[in-house]
Design a protein around this motif. Structure first.
Motif, PDB file in Angstrom:
ATOM      1  N   MET A   1       2.089  19.054  23.080  1.00  0.00           N
ATOM      2  CA  MET A   1       1.278  19.579  24.173  1.00  0.00           C
ATOM      3  C   MET A   1       2.044  20.639  24.939  1.00  0.00           C
ATOM      4  O   MET A   1       3.193  20.439  25.312  1.00  0.00           O
ATOM      5  N   LYS A   2       1.374  21.704  25.183  1.00  0.00           N
ATOM      6  CA  LYS A   2       1.999  22.835  25.852  1.00  0.00           C
ATOM      7  C   LYS A   2       2.522  22.418  27.228  1.00  0.00           C
ATOM      8  O   LYS A   2       1.801  21.846  28.028  1.00  0.00           O
ATOM      9  N   GLY A   3       3.788  22.711  27.461  1.00  0.00           N
ATOM     10  CA  GLY A   3       4.356  22.428  28.768  1.00  0.00           C
ATOM     11  C   GLY A   3       4.805  20.997  28.954  1.00  0.00           C
ATOM     12  O   GLY A   3       5.367  20.637  29.961  1.00  0.00           O
ATOM     13  N   PHE A   4       4.567  20.159  27.953  1.00  0.00           N
ATOM     14  CA  PHE A   4       4.926  18.752  28.118  1.00  0.00           C
ATOM     15  C   PHE A   4       5.792  18.291  26.957  1.00  0.00           C
ATOM     16  O   PHE A   4       5.951  17.115  26.717  1.00  0.00           O
ATOM     17  N   GLY A   5       6.330  19.261  26.213  1.00  0.00           N
ATOM     18  CA  GLY A   5       6.980  18.884  24.967  1.00  0.00           C
ATOM     19  C   GLY A   5       5.891  18.671  23.939  1.00  0.00           C
ATOM     20  O   GLY A   5       4.740  18.435  24.273  1.00  0.00           O
ATOM     21  N   THR A   6       6.236  18.791  22.692  1.00  0.00           N
ATOM     22  CA  THR A   6       5.191  18.729  21.671  1.00  0.00           C
ATOM     23  C   THR A   6       5.189  17.411  20.922  1.00  0.00           C
ATOM     24  O   THR A   6       4.390  17.216  20.034  1.00  0.00           O
ATOM     25  N   ASP A   7       6.091  16.519  21.270  1.00  0.00           N
ATOM     26  CA  ASP A   7       6.148  15.298  20.467  1.00  0.00           C
ATOM     27  C   ASP A   7       5.748  14.065  21.267  1.00  0.00           C
ATOM     28  O   ASP A   7       5.825  14.028  22.495  1.00  0.00           O
ATOM     29  N   GLU A   8       5.335  13.064  20.526  1.00  0.00           N
ATOM     30  CA  GLU A   8       4.858  11.818  21.128  1.00  0.00           C
ATOM     31  C   GLU A   8       5.959  11.129  21.927  1.00  0.00           C
ATOM     32  O   GLU A   8       5.698  10.510  22.956  1.00  0.00           O
ATOM     33  N   LYS A   9       7.190  11.263  21.448  1.00  0.00           N
ATOM     34  CA  LYS A   9       8.316  10.607  22.125  1.00  0.00           C
ATOM     35  C   LYS A   9       8.431  11.081  23.575  1.00  0.00           C
ATOM     36  O   LYS A   9       8.678  10.293  24.491  1.00  0.00           O
ATOM     37  N   THR A  10       8.238  12.375  23.776  1.00  0.00           N
ATOM     38  CA  THR A  10       8.318  12.926  25.136  1.00  0.00           C
ATOM     39  C   THR A  10       7.206  12.361  26.012  1.00  0.00           C
ATOM     40  O   THR A  10       7.439  11.974  27.163  1.00  0.00           O
ATOM     41  N   LEU A  11       6.008  12.317  25.457  1.00  0.00           N
ATOM     42  CA  LEU A  11       4.883  11.759  26.214  1.00  0.00           C
ATOM     43  C   LEU A  11       5.169  10.317  26.626  1.00  0.00           C
ATOM     44  O   LEU A  11       4.935   9.920  27.770  1.00  0.00           O
ATOM     45  N   ILE A  12       5.674   9.536  25.686  1.00  0.00           N
ATOM     46  CA  ILE A  12       5.986   8.130  25.978  1.00  0.00           C
ATOM     47  C   ILE A  12       7.055   8.041  27.063  1.00  0.00           C
ATOM     48  O   ILE A  12       6.906   7.316  28.052  1.00  0.00           O
ATOM     49  N   ASN A  13       8.127   8.798  26.880  1.00  0.00           N
ATOM     50  CA  ASN A  13       9.245   8.730  27.835  1.00  0.00           C
ATOM     51  C   ASN A  13       8.833   9.161  29.235  1.00  0.00           C
ATOM     52  O   ASN A  13       9.234   8.560  30.231  1.00  0.00           O
ATOM     53  N   VAL A  14       8.034  10.208  29.302  1.00  0.00           N
ATOM     54  CA  VAL A  14       7.645  10.730  30.617  1.00  0.00           C
ATOM     55  C   VAL A  14       6.645   9.800  31.302  1.00  0.00           C
ATOM     56  O   VAL A  14       6.824   9.413  32.461  1.00  0.00           O
ATOM     57  N   LEU A  15       5.600   9.411  30.588  1.00  0.00           N
ATOM     58  CA  LEU A  15       4.501   8.695  31.246  1.00  0.00           C
ATOM     59  C   LEU A  15       4.771   7.209  31.463  1.00  0.00           C
ATOM     60  O   LEU A  15       4.256   6.619  32.410  1.00  0.00           O
ATOM     61  N   SER A  16       5.584   6.597  30.618  1.00  0.00           N
ATOM     62  CA  SER A  16       5.755   5.135  30.726  1.00  0.00           C
ATOM     63  C   SER A  16       6.747   4.732  31.813  1.00  0.00           C
ATOM     64  O   SER A  16       6.828   3.558  32.165  1.00  0.00           O
ATOM     65  N   ARG A  17       7.485   5.698  32.343  1.00  0.00           N
ATOM     66  CA  ARG A  17       8.571   5.345  33.272  1.00  0.00           C
ATOM     67  C   ARG A  17       8.315   5.771  34.710  1.00  0.00           C
ATOM     68  O   ARG A  17       9.210   5.696  35.549  1.00  0.00           O
ATOM     69  N   LYS A  18       7.128   6.229  34.984  1.00  0.00           N
ATOM     70  CA  LYS A  18       6.842   6.736  36.327  1.00  0.00           C
ATOM     71  C   LYS A  18       6.014   5.736  37.128  1.00  0.00           C
ATOM     72  O   LYS A  18       5.215   4.986  36.576  1.00  0.00           O
ATOM     73  N   ASP A  19       6.209   5.776  38.447  1.00  0.00           N
ATOM     74  CA  ASP A  19       5.381   4.926  39.303  1.00  0.00           C
ATOM     75  C   ASP A  19       4.071   5.665  39.613  1.00  0.00           C
ATOM     76  O   ASP A  19       3.927   6.850  39.278  1.00  0.00           O
ATOM     77  N   PRO A  20       3.111   4.994  40.233  1.00  0.00           N
ATOM     78  CA  PRO A  20       1.799   5.630  40.455  1.00  0.00           C
ATOM     79  C   PRO A  20       1.864   6.960  41.207  1.00  0.00           C
ATOM     80  O   PRO A  20       1.139   7.901  40.872  1.00  0.00           O
ATOM     81  N   LEU A  21       2.726   7.044  42.199  1.00  0.00           N
ATOM     82  CA  LEU A  21       2.834   8.280  42.975  1.00  0.00           C
ATOM     83  C   LEU A  21       3.363   9.425  42.116  1.00  0.00           C
ATOM     84  O   LEU A  21       2.865  10.558  42.170  1.00  0.00           O
ATOM     85  N   GLN A  22       4.366   9.124  41.305  1.00  0.00           N
ATOM     86  CA  GLN A  22       4.933  10.148  40.418  1.00  0.00           C
ATOM     87  C   GLN A  22       3.902  10.616  39.390  1.00  0.00           C
ATOM     88  O   GLN A  22       3.838  11.804  39.062  1.00  0.00           O
ATOM     89  N   ILE A  23       3.104   9.684  38.897  1.00  0.00           N
ATOM     90  CA  ILE A  23       2.054  10.041  37.932  1.00  0.00           C
ATOM     91  C   ILE A  23       1.060  11.008  38.577  1.00  0.00           C
ATOM     92  O   ILE A  23       0.640  12.000  37.970  1.00  0.00           O
ATOM     93  N   GLU A  24       0.709  10.723  39.815  1.00  0.00           N
ATOM     94  CA  GLU A  24      -0.238  11.585  40.528  1.00  0.00           C
ATOM     95  C   GLU A  24       0.333  12.998  40.685  1.00  0.00           C
ATOM     96  O   GLU A  24      -0.375  13.996  40.505  1.00  0.00           O
ATOM     97  N   VAL A  25       1.615  13.064  40.997  1.00  0.00           N
ATOM     98  CA  VAL A  25       2.279  14.367  41.153  1.00  0.00           C
ATOM     99  C   VAL A  25       2.311  15.105  39.814  1.00  0.00           C
ATOM    100  O   VAL A  25       2.022  16.305  39.739  1.00  0.00           O
ATOM    101  N   ILE A  26       2.651  14.388  38.754  1.00  0.00           N
ATOM    102  CA  ILE A  26       2.693  15.004  37.417  1.00  0.00           C
ATOM    103  C   ILE A  26       1.315  15.550  37.043  1.00  0.00           C
ATOM    104  O   ILE A  26       1.183  16.684  36.572  1.00  0.00           O
ATOM    105  N   ARG A  27       0.290  14.732  37.274  1.00  0.00           N
ATOM    106  CA  ARG A  27      -1.068  15.142  36.894  1.00  0.00           C
ATOM    107  C   ARG A  27      -1.509  16.381  37.675  1.00  0.00           C
ATOM    108  O   ARG A  27      -2.022  17.346  37.101  1.00  0.00           O
ATOM    109  N   SER A  28      -1.282  16.368  38.971  1.00  0.00           N
ATOM    110  CA  SER A  28      -1.733  17.509  39.785  1.00  0.00           C
ATOM    111  C   SER A  28      -0.890  18.756  39.506  1.00  0.00           C
ATOM    112  O   SER A  28      -1.415  19.874  39.459  1.00  0.00           O
ATOM    113  N   THR A  29       0.408  18.577  39.287  1.00  0.00           N
ATOM    114  CA  THR A  29       1.277  19.721  38.982  1.00  0.00           C
ATOM    115  C   THR A  29       0.914  20.330  37.629  1.00  0.00           C
ATOM    116  O   THR A  29       0.872  21.556  37.470  1.00  0.00           O
ATOM    117  N   TYR A  30       0.649  19.481  36.666  1.00  0.00           N
ATOM    118  CA  TYR A  30       0.240  19.943  35.329  1.00  0.00           C
ATOM    119  C   TYR A  30      -1.032  20.786  35.439  1.00  0.00           C
ATOM    120  O   TYR A  30      -1.125  21.877  34.870  1.00  0.00           O
TER     121      TYR A  30
END
Length: 294
Positions: A1-30
């Motif tokens: 995915m553009k801007g998020f790394g292209t591999d599944e490993k990155t998606l897993i590492n980024v999304l599985s380790r964040k708290d709800p507030l961080q997820i909201e920031v990631i989603r809105s920043t993206y």
């Protein structure tokens, strides 16, 4: 995915380790940076249960809850288990947030949608829940009310011909966990019967399942969570939708997750992550195991 790394490993590492507030920031920043919706990009780039899990994470707990509720009530049949998981034993603040976000997102009243999905008495049970009049967790146990509740439950169930379902629903929906735990303890002392057993014998169908959910959560919420996770994996075929939504719901609170994992180990004599590994595979497996902190 553009801007998020292209591999599944990155998606897993980024999304599985964040708290709800961080997820909201990631989603809105993206969305602000790429002028694209994160959830839609995940849907277009991934597949199957891996996709479902990533979407649950990317939405964060509140949006995941309301989308799961909406999907549970859309189309033929209602997934009552999903409604139980999301709406029962929640704080008043949680329920108010869910109702508000549901209205805002779908331009529909959650209460009205629930009315259209459930049979008469179960509908009344869930409307009591959605009224969000539960005693706050900080409220102390009221011994006099415990005695009254115990006698009222007895008279509404074993102590009469027929069952006054709504009275029992009202007690288990409006008391906090400490009060319900005290009621269960006192009922056992007074009548030498587990309240759990009484509900199983006096009720049936969705209402029985909902009342047992409320009771078991109150008596031992971590063990109840462990049982819910096991139920999603036990028997023929894994109930992937439930395994994912439950695992991710518990993962948002790391302290709760640690307690759930401890309860699971105690009850089933194996680590939760080991059990999940045995029921899943590929990127889906990696995502679920990451969500339980392994």
């Amino acid at each position: 995915m553009k801007g998020f790394g292209t591999d599944e490993k990155t998606l897993i590492n980024v999304l599985s380790r964040k708290d709800p507030l961080q997820i909201e920031v990631i989603r809105s920043t993206y969305e602000r940076t790429f002028k694209r919706r994160l959830v839609e990009d995940i849907k277009s780039e991934t597949r199957s249960w891996f996709e479902f899990g990533l979407v649950q994470l990317a939405r964060g707990p509140l949006l995941a809850d309301i989308h799961n509720l909406f999907d549970a009530m859309a189309g033929p049949g209602t997934k009552e288990i999903v409604m139980n998981d999301i709406l029962l034993s929640r704080s008043n603040a949680d329920l108010r947030a869910i109702k508000s976000a549901y209205q805002q997102t779908f331009r529909r009243s959650l209460e009205n949608d629930v009315k259209g999905e459930l049979s008469l008495k179960t509908e009344r049970h869930f409307l009591i829940v959605l009224a969000a009049n539960r005693a706050e967790d900080s409220a102390p146990v009221n011994p006099q009310q415990v005695e009254e509740d115990v006698m009222n439950i007895y008279r509404a169930t074993e102590g009469k011909v027929g069952t006054d379902e709504i009275l029992v629903c009202s007690i288990l929906s409006n008391r906090n966990d400490n009060q319900i735990r005290a009621v269960a303890h006192t009922y056992k002392q007074k009548f030498n019967r587990d309240l759990d057993t009484v509900i199983q014998s006096e009720f049936s169908g969705h209402m029985r399942d909902a009342l047992l959910f409320q009771l078991r959560h109150a008596v031992d919420k971590y063990m109840h969570a462990a049982q819910l996770l096991e139920d999603s994996m036990a028997g023929l075929g894994t109930k992937d939708h439930l395994l994912i939504s439950r695992t991710i719901r518990f993962h948002w609170d790391r302290n709760e997750l640690a307690n759930v994992k401890g309860a699971y180990q105690h009850r089933y004599k194996k680590p939760l992550a080991t059990r999940i590994r045995g029921e899943t595979s590929g990127d889906y497996q990696k995502l679920m195991v990451a969500c339980v902190g392994e």
